[in-house]
Design a protein around this motif. Structure first.
Motif, PDB file in Angstrom:
ATOM      1  N   GLN A  45       0.815  -1.216   0.000  1.00 17.13           N
ATOM      2  CA  GLN A  45       0.000   0.000   0.000  1.00 17.13           C
ATOM      3  C   GLN A  45       0.848   1.265   0.000  1.00 17.13           C
ATOM      4  N   ALA A  46       2.158   1.105  -0.025  1.00 10.11           N
ATOM      5  CA  ALA A  46       3.027   2.280  -0.088  1.00 10.11           C
ATOM      6  C   ALA A  46       4.204   1.932  -0.985  1.00 10.11           C
ATOM      7  N   ARG A  79      -3.522   0.532  -5.055  1.00  8.91           N
ATOM      8  CA  ARG A  79      -3.902   0.448  -3.638  1.00  8.91           C
ATOM      9  C   ARG A  79      -5.307  -0.131  -3.418  1.00  8.91           C
ATOM     10  N   GLY A  80      -5.533  -0.553  -2.165  1.00 11.30           N
ATOM     11  CA  GLY A  80      -6.833  -1.109  -1.786  1.00 11.30           C
ATOM     12  C   GLY A  80      -6.986  -2.525  -2.316  1.00 11.30           C
TER      13      GLY A  80
ATOM     14  N   VAL B 101      -7.103   1.361   2.301  1.00 14.78           N
ATOM     15  CA  VAL B 101      -5.661   1.387   2.062  1.00 14.78           C
ATOM     16  C   VAL B 101      -4.881   1.009   3.327  1.00 14.78           C
ATOM     17  N   PHE B 102      -5.245   1.633   4.459  1.00 18.61           N
ATOM     18  CA  PHE B 102      -4.448   1.434   5.667  1.00 18.61           C
ATOM     19  C   PHE B 102      -5.108   0.518   6.696  1.00 18.61           C
ATOM     20  N   LYS B 107      -4.776  -2.947  11.523  1.00 19.81           N
ATOM     21  CA  LYS B 107      -5.099  -4.211  12.198  1.00 19.81           C
ATOM     22  C   LYS B 107      -3.806  -4.894  12.679  1.00 19.81           C
ATOM     23  N   ALA B 108      -2.795  -4.885  11.829  1.00 19.76           N
ATOM     24  CA  ALA B 108      -1.530  -5.536  12.184  1.00 19.76           C
ATOM     25  C   ALA B 108      -0.904  -4.885  13.420  1.00 19.76           C
TER      26      ALA B 108
END
Lengths: 153, 153, 153, 153, 153, 153, 153, 153, 153, 153
Positions: A45-46, A79-80, B101-102, B107-108
């Motif tokens: 995601q990055a 992303r996503g 996205v995040f 969660k992690a």
């Protein structure tokens, strides 16, 4: 935590992290970034810099060629897509529930404080803090995004 | 902001708020609660106490009978449902994008800091802050929820 | 063009525009804005200023009280939601088809020219031009948005 | 950018492009076409001519047999399908958001300027330009399609 | 046949047609157009000219003011949306089934005969013919659309 | 055109057809059937007879055992499912758009000409014709299905 | 049983049926048709003849003008759409479950007995029978439809 | 008929059935059950007994170990999921169409004959019969399920 | 709690219940049934007997004519449909989450204890109990349904 | 019961369980937990402790390395996602039907007994009991979750 569909390089990164018993907090410190941001790299995601890829491979003891091939200069994340919407996992779902229930109130407050516009999800930071509490520890998430006003043209 | 489907009492509350040019910040102060919580009452996402109903009617200059009939003792919100999922409104959508996205990175981190469980969306508080910045003001949202560990049985 | 669900004030605005045979180009000139922006106000997709509301009411010969009540200071649009997704109307559908077919190529070019980030839909302008052509006139739409780079934190 | 499901030949084309550090701008120049069009060939959204296939294989140093077998004379793209709808990737999503918010205004202006009909997505060109700006560089996308009037019969 | 959501003017047109026991064939002849096209005007899927509106009002014995207000100069149809997709009505569903089963074969033949491109649904005519047959009469639908080739740019 | 999910035998059939530069028109002539029907066999949408399988294998130079195993006596197609609904491919989408826009008018005309019932998609033929035209060649598709009246019981 | 969206005439028919305590069995006998068919008329799923409309109005003691206006000569049902899919009502859902579980087996048997084709839902009859059984009475539904073979062309 | 996603053992069962040219009618006779039930075992929709597994392996000439491992004592079917809903295959779709059109009438008749409750899809039998008819043979499906009344508590 | 779409009679029943400050426990006692069952009548999910309707009208002080007209002898509930799926309300959503997470484990245990079959939702009772606990009171829901074995035929 | 998508380790666990003819009741006893909880570990819906992993491997005679790699310290379940929603399997579907029909009544009773809040699905236990009954054995499921009240802030 290998459930969302990950590429073979991502899977290898998670496995190396597990074997070395590294936390994202430790990895983030090594990379010079927030732990949420570090985890975002693992989940695709990055976009890591070349220096970050090099450092990651040292930390995880993985040859750089693999990461460079998948996450190198030419790589820009799509992303996503990691979770169904709404997500079935309860930890993820609660985030969505917060928006479904409190989303319009949050929008209303943003407009009252800033006017017509949005809170950026691009010029954006997120942070997770553990707040100890005798009645039960609390998760404190801070979302920090630039306000972007709608423009007339 | 009358777009999500509101009941006639809710519409009246929003109209009275607009006519009196009251902000949710002012209303929250009068009710002794956070402005996000105050907005939640207007959107039917929180259950007001009898004292809050009374105070609200004074602030908005609305007869209490209407609010009591719709939001009185017998009323328990059917929460959510104010927006399509994903929402089309950009201000609301950005919240969902942050999760898409995040969400897995968050969660992690929660699991690394707290173990197996969730961040409660019930024993929960949200706050919006305006952080002035010469490069563009920033929206800072704090989400604060109790950690609930999964139990074995 | 009264098909998407419009509020009673919006319907009235469209009726007045039709009766007076005004184009959005004319209305935009009167309001000092682009015709696409002017149309956005009619569809509830932009927040008019108080001055714009006043001027609009003069142009359309509508009492200001109606517009102020629905689109006044307190009003912040809940944007989108005018069409199903994908839209069934062919003129609207072609826009979506352009993205479905050429969206990934456009994303690739943006990343090659600007790096990791997005083209803003908030700090954004759109313009429609008619280009006469003996083989058939052409529609030229210009979309102009600020590039927003993803940030590390 | 290898995220959308690509065939093995497409994957190979992207890998060769990355290894040779070629941009779509360079590839487009070599092929005598716009960079967006060049990217469309990589994503399987355009039908390359035999000459283009030959030239592509030279540029990428790939045997022609592979491309001819998948993208040769007999090949007609099944377009679209690269992304979920709405897309989760923020760069792609913003394109959809532009349509969700400004789609009806754009339709209205097209009708006012051209009458009843559509802007073609087939007799169509797209172009991406980088406009430098001290307040932040801007992405300028030009969409240019033939107007097609509805016919009576 | 008043099932799809029709505006009050459209409902009135259908009622007048029923009372006068007019067929779309008769109405089409009066308007100088195909019966399918005539029906399209009733369903809000085509834009009638001013002359057609006038003639329609005479045929149906309806005051022109109503039609002009809803379908006049300013009106541009928001097409589609009359049926769920897939439609539940068996007569409509069979059309969709024909495409689901024979759509790819038809696409293949079009490409073999014309090359890369589409059959226009805008520069388009449709016709329904009754072919008597002792084994059971047959419905013969002719779809006639301009071929539009994809262009390189 | 190998995009929809095809079985390994179907893929082989398409490859052999491409290598031998055979059109469906040629294949149809060899099989004694319409080219659309011939293409339907390739896409698994029609059940070939034993004689057709034999002839197909001769034309394509493929051993019969493969086709017999997948498309032999025991095989009855599970039709449809080749495309998402609505399809993203523009050539396929236009067919759906024709139904979304003109479906109710077509239904109305069928009922006026035949009464209550449907046009069969089973006792059905489809044909594609190229009509040359100086303003642009036209695709003429004929759909020919038995009328099936609803019965009372 | 007034849950699915019914027109005002249909609602009136159901109310009259309830007030007169008529069963569909009785109504079917009066109309000279099966009780399932009779119920289909009430739900707008079958086209009544003029004689049936007349008889229905006598049985229900409703003026014919209402039924003629909504269900007269010009009326052709837009069938289906009475329930969400899958339906939430358990009595309706069980029908769908039977197809989800036993649909492919039924298709297999039909092909083995009849060849490639379908069981018509148009040239079709349905019947419900109560079979008394000491272990619990049984519902016996008979579905009887013409076999329609696929044709080659 | 191998289209729905089958396990490798199921695929093998269908292949053996095809090679031996066995019908489900023959297999059912051998197993002492209805042919629809026999087909249900092949599609993983029924739990075979140990004796049935043994007999099946003899009939199909397959080693029992494979069937026992996948369909043995520990196996309980996860039923359904063989088809999309609604199914695209016309033979399957017609079953759904029967319910969409005649489902509410059938529900109404069941309630009139039995009271409030459902027709069981568990204590259930289905049978397919071929009824020869000079106008076209007919498929007669009998669905026979126990009536289960709702209980008060 | 008037959020799900209720008929006007149901709304009146809830209003009367609120005005008289009656709980479902009290109403259930008066009707001689469980409080969950009593609530089911209010939500249109159970069929009341004539005696129950009469008693309900006395308790709520509502004329019987209204209830008889909507919920009388002829009435058979169209169950479900009160909530979107998944529901957005957190109290309702948790029930669904329990099934999404623990549904397969519950199915496995049922099969191990009972064999192949289901737990009936028709011959079914539900009960809610409050269990006081110093660490936080607990909700104890008991679901009690007849086991229905699949039958061979 | 291997239908939901399981990882290779989970598949191996189910195979070992089947070969050794172990029930979840037996496994639960060995692990010192409820049988539903034991099954949840197999389905990846609960996080086993290191001791549980060790004990499981002994019971199932599987090397610990496999389980540790997939379900070790670093593993936090991504819960849910085992079934489509709504599930097609009748045993699973009945659970959802119970919520669709009785969900609002249950919510109403919870609010009347506890106030505004939810029943936790995290601090939660589930139990299945077989209740023998001459009219047909009954499945009794007990769901036991902490009540969590909404908080004001």
């Amino acid at each position: 935590m290998t459930d969302p569909k990950l590429s073979s390089v991502q899977t290898r990164m998670f496995q190396a992290k597990a074997q070395r018993k590294l936390s994202f907090e430790q990895i983030g410190k090594e990379l010079g970034c927030n732990e949420v941001y570090a985890a975002s790299i693992f989940y695709g995601q990055a976009k890591p810099t070349e220096a970050e890829i090099k450092r990651l491979c040292e930390i995880l003891n993985i040859p750089t060629s693999h990461l460079v091939e998948e996450m190198g200069e030419h790589f820009y994340p799509s992303r996503g897509g990691l979770m169904p919407m709404p997500p079935t996992d309860p930890t993820l779902y609660r985030f969505i529930e917060m928006i479904q229930v409190f989303g319009y109130p949050l929008k209303a407050i943003i407009h009252e404080k800033f006017g017509d516009g949005i809170m950026s999800a691009i010029d954006f930071k997120a942070d997770v803090e553990k707040v100890e509490d005798p009645k039960g520890d609390r998760v404190k998430i801070t979302l920090d995004g630039k306000f972007l006003p709608y423009k007339k043209w």
